[in-house]
Design a protein around this motif. Structure first.
Motif, mmCIF file in Angstrom:
data_model
loop_
_atom_site.group_PDB
_atom_site.id
_atom_site.type_symbol
_atom_site.label_atom_id
_atom_site.label_comp_id
_atom_site.label_asym_id
_atom_site.label_seq_id
_atom_site.Cartn_x
_atom_site.Cartn_y
_atom_site.Cartn_z
ATOM 1 N N TRP A 151 0.824 -1.207 0.000
ATOM 2 C CA TRP A 151 0.000 0.000 0.000
ATOM 3 C C TRP A 151 0.863 1.265 0.000
ATOM 4 C CZ3 TRP A 151 -3.613 2.878 -1.348
ATOM 5 C CH2 TRP A 151 -3.932 4.055 -0.690
ATOM 6 N N PHE A 152 1.922 1.290 0.802
ATOM 7 C CA PHE A 152 2.764 2.484 0.885
ATOM 8 C C PHE A 152 3.403 2.820 -0.462
ATOM 9 C CE2 PHE A 152 3.562 1.640 5.663
ATOM 10 C CZ PHE A 152 2.327 2.198 5.957
ATOM 11 N N ALA A 153 3.639 1.799 -1.284
ATOM 12 C CA ALA A 153 4.203 2.050 -2.613
ATOM 13 C C ALA A 153 3.258 2.920 -3.433
ATOM 14 C CB ALA A 153 4.460 0.733 -3.334
ATOM 15 N N TYR A 154 1.949 2.743 -3.245
ATOM 16 C CA TYR A 154 0.970 3.600 -3.915
ATOM 17 C C TYR A 154 0.852 4.940 -3.191
ATOM 18 C CZ TYR A 154 -0.697 -0.497 -6.520
ATOM 19 O OH TYR A 154 -0.782 -1.584 -7.337
ATOM 20 N N GLU A 155 0.776 4.861 -1.877
ATOM 21 C CA GLU A 155 0.509 6.054 -1.074
ATOM 22 C C GLU A 155 1.584 7.120 -1.227
ATOM 23 O OE1 GLU A 155 -1.243 6.702 3.386
ATOM 24 O OE2 GLU A 155 0.600 5.537 3.207
ATOM 25 N N THR A 156 2.812 6.688 -1.421
ATOM 26 C CA THR A 156 3.915 7.652 -1.504
ATOM 27 C C THR A 156 4.295 8.000 -2.939
ATOM 28 O OG1 THR A 156 5.498 5.821 -1.318
ATOM 29 C CG2 THR A 156 4.886 6.941 0.717
ATOM 30 N N MET A 198 -9.158 4.143 -8.179
ATOM 31 C CA MET A 198 -10.128 3.453 -7.327
ATOM 32 C C MET A 198 -9.579 3.188 -5.930
ATOM 33 S SD MET A 198 -12.029 -0.239 -7.783
ATOM 34 C CE MET A 198 -11.155 -1.012 -6.415
ATOM 35 N N LEU A 199 -8.235 3.062 -5.808
ATOM 36 C CA LEU A 199 -7.620 2.735 -4.520
ATOM 37 C C LEU A 199 -7.791 3.836 -3.483
ATOM 38 C CD1 LEU A 199 -4.320 0.955 -5.617
ATOM 39 C CD2 LEU A 199 -6.306 -0.073 -4.501
ATOM 40 N N VAL A 200 -8.136 5.056 -3.936
ATOM 41 C CA VAL A 200 -8.354 6.140 -2.984
ATOM 42 C C VAL A 200 -9.771 6.710 -3.096
ATOM 43 C CG1 VAL A 200 -5.964 6.827 -2.676
ATOM 44 C CG2 VAL A 200 -7.249 7.730 -4.614
ATOM 45 N N ASP A 201 -10.614 6.000 -3.817
ATOM 46 C CA ASP A 201 -12.003 6.442 -3.960
ATOM 47 C C ASP A 201 -12.857 5.685 -2.945
ATOM 48 O OD1 ASP A 201 -14.499 7.258 -4.674
ATOM 49 O OD2 ASP A 201 -14.345 6.692 -6.793
ATOM 50 N N LEU A 202 -13.128 6.334 -1.803
ATOM 51 C CA LEU A 202 -13.851 5.667 -0.714
ATOM 52 C C LEU A 202 -15.333 5.473 -1.017
ATOM 53 C CD1 LEU A 202 -12.152 7.281 2.402
ATOM 54 C CD2 LEU A 202 -11.796 5.002 1.444
ATOM 55 N N ARG A 203 -15.792 5.937 -2.159
ATOM 56 C CA ARG A 203 -17.167 5.625 -2.564
ATOM 57 C C ARG A 203 -17.278 4.186 -3.041
ATOM 58 N NH1 ARG A 203 -17.703 10.278 -6.933
ATOM 59 N NH2 ARG A 203 -15.704 9.273 -7.408
ATOM 60 N N ALA A 243 -8.875 -5.234 -4.014
ATOM 61 C CA ALA A 243 -9.060 -3.855 -4.468
ATOM 62 C C ALA A 243 -8.017 -3.482 -5.514
ATOM 63 C CB ALA A 243 -8.980 -2.902 -3.276
ATOM 64 N N GLU A 244 -6.778 -3.916 -5.298
ATOM 65 C CA GLU A 244 -5.697 -3.620 -6.243
ATOM 66 C C GLU A 244 -5.983 -4.256 -7.602
ATOM 67 O OE1 GLU A 244 -0.825 -3.837 -6.226
ATOM 68 O OE2 GLU A 244 -1.967 -5.418 -5.231
ATOM 69 N N GLN A 245 -6.426 -5.497 -7.582
ATOM 70 C CA GLN A 245 -6.721 -6.198 -8.840
ATOM 71 C C GLN A 245 -7.844 -5.499 -9.593
ATOM 72 O OE1 GLN A 245 -7.937 -10.266 -8.290
ATOM 73 N NE2 GLN A 245 -7.645 -10.790 -10.432
ATOM 74 N N GLU A 246 -8.882 -5.104 -8.853
ATOM 75 C CA GLU A 246 -10.015 -4.437 -9.503
ATOM 76 C C GLU A 246 -9.615 -3.047 -9.994
ATOM 77 O OE1 GLU A 246 -14.032 -4.046 -10.832
ATOM 78 O OE2 GLU A 246 -12.638 -5.692 -10.443
ATOM 79 N N ALA A 247 -8.789 -2.333 -9.224
ATOM 80 C CA ALA A 247 -8.347 -0.998 -9.637
ATOM 81 C C ALA A 247 -7.520 -1.065 -10.908
ATOM 82 C CB ALA A 247 -7.543 -0.356 -8.506
ATOM 83 N N LYS A 248 -6.678 -2.073 -11.030
ATOM 84 C CA LYS A 248 -5.865 -2.228 -12.236
ATOM 85 C C LYS A 248 -6.728 -2.614 -13.428
ATOM 86 C CE LYS A 248 -1.454 -3.248 -10.033
ATOM 87 N NZ LYS A 248 -0.367 -4.237 -9.820
ATOM 88 N N ARG A 249 -7.780 -3.352 -13.171
ATOM 89 C CA ARG A 249 -8.671 -3.749 -14.263
ATOM 90 C C ARG A 249 -9.459 -2.545 -14.785
ATOM 91 N NH1 ARG A 249 -13.823 -5.020 -15.390
ATOM 92 N NH2 ARG A 249 -14.532 -4.460 -13.291
#
Length: 228
Positions: free
Chosen positions: A86-91, A101-106, A152-158
């Motif tokens: 997660w930190f690899a994305y966050e930073t 999608m990884l930061v879309d809390l909806r 979530a990562e798999q779906e976000a990449k898709r």
């Protein structure tokens, strides 16, 4: 002297009474000694059994503690690996915009991942904990965090940016380029400041940047401005 023998002769039957009493007392003493010896042996047996049981319990306790510590270490290692993912994305905010999608809390998957992440951190025991219940709760929370992030990562990449309209996708692309400039150490401090401000403007109303990543970038930009 003859009178004494005559008296004994008159009470000769007492020999059997006294003899019987003495014999009974002797037998009674023997039985009491035997019972006392048996009680002593029984106390010794109970004490030995208690010692053995205590030693076995202590041995099981040491084994159980070692097993709990091993389970905790494995859970902590999985937690660290998941955090690193997660930190690899966050930073790396520019890369994160490829998978908004990884930061879309909806998104339910995103909300679940962030909730599981918080719960795993909340349930983290002390490093030397041997509380089996606490360690297993933590292990299960870490597993849920790892699983929900992977999903979530798999779906976000898709999906990438496909959930956004063409106009919104353009805004995300511009913000991505601006964030890359803001993170570029070769750019001047003022260039980086302006790029970061414009990127935040492009993202306003679309997605919220992760707090930790945004704060780290802001510190880098401020340091560049001060150095310049």
């Amino acid at each position: 002297m003859g009178g004494i023998w005559n008296a004994i002769g008159d009470y000769w039957w007492l020999i059997f009474v006294v003899g019987g009493s003495v014999g009974g007392v002797t037998r009674g003493i023997g039985a009491w000694n035997e019972r006392r010896a048996q009680r002593r042996l029984e106390r010794y047996r109970i004490k030995q059994e208690a010692s053995v049981a205590r030693a076995e319990a202590e041995s099981r306790g040491r084994v159980d503690s070692a097993a709990v510590q091993a389970e905790l270490a494995a859970a902590a290692a999985e937690h660290e690996r998941t955090d690193e993912t997660w930190f690899a994305y966050e930073t790396d905010l520019a890369t994160l915009l490829d998978y908004p999608m990884l930061v879309d809390l909806r998104e339910p998957l995103t909300e679940t991942f962030h909730r599981d992440r918080s719960r795993a951190e909340l349930l983290r025991p002390a490093p030397d904990s041997t509380d089996q219940g606490a360690v297993r709760s933590y292990r299960d929370a870490v597993h849920a965090y790892s699983t929900s992030l992977a999903v979530a990562e798999q779906e976000a990449k898709r999906r990438r940016r496909n959930d956004f309209s063409p106009v919104e996708q353009e805004r995300l692309a511009r913000a991505q380029r601006l964030l890359a400039l803001a993170m570029n150490d070769a750019a001047s401090g003022e260039e980086r400041r302006q790029a970061y401000a414009r990127a935040r403007s492009e993202l306003d109303g679309l997605i919220a940047l992760p707090t930790a990543g945004a704060a780290a970038l802001e510190r880098r930009v401020q340091a560049a401005i001060e150095a310049g």
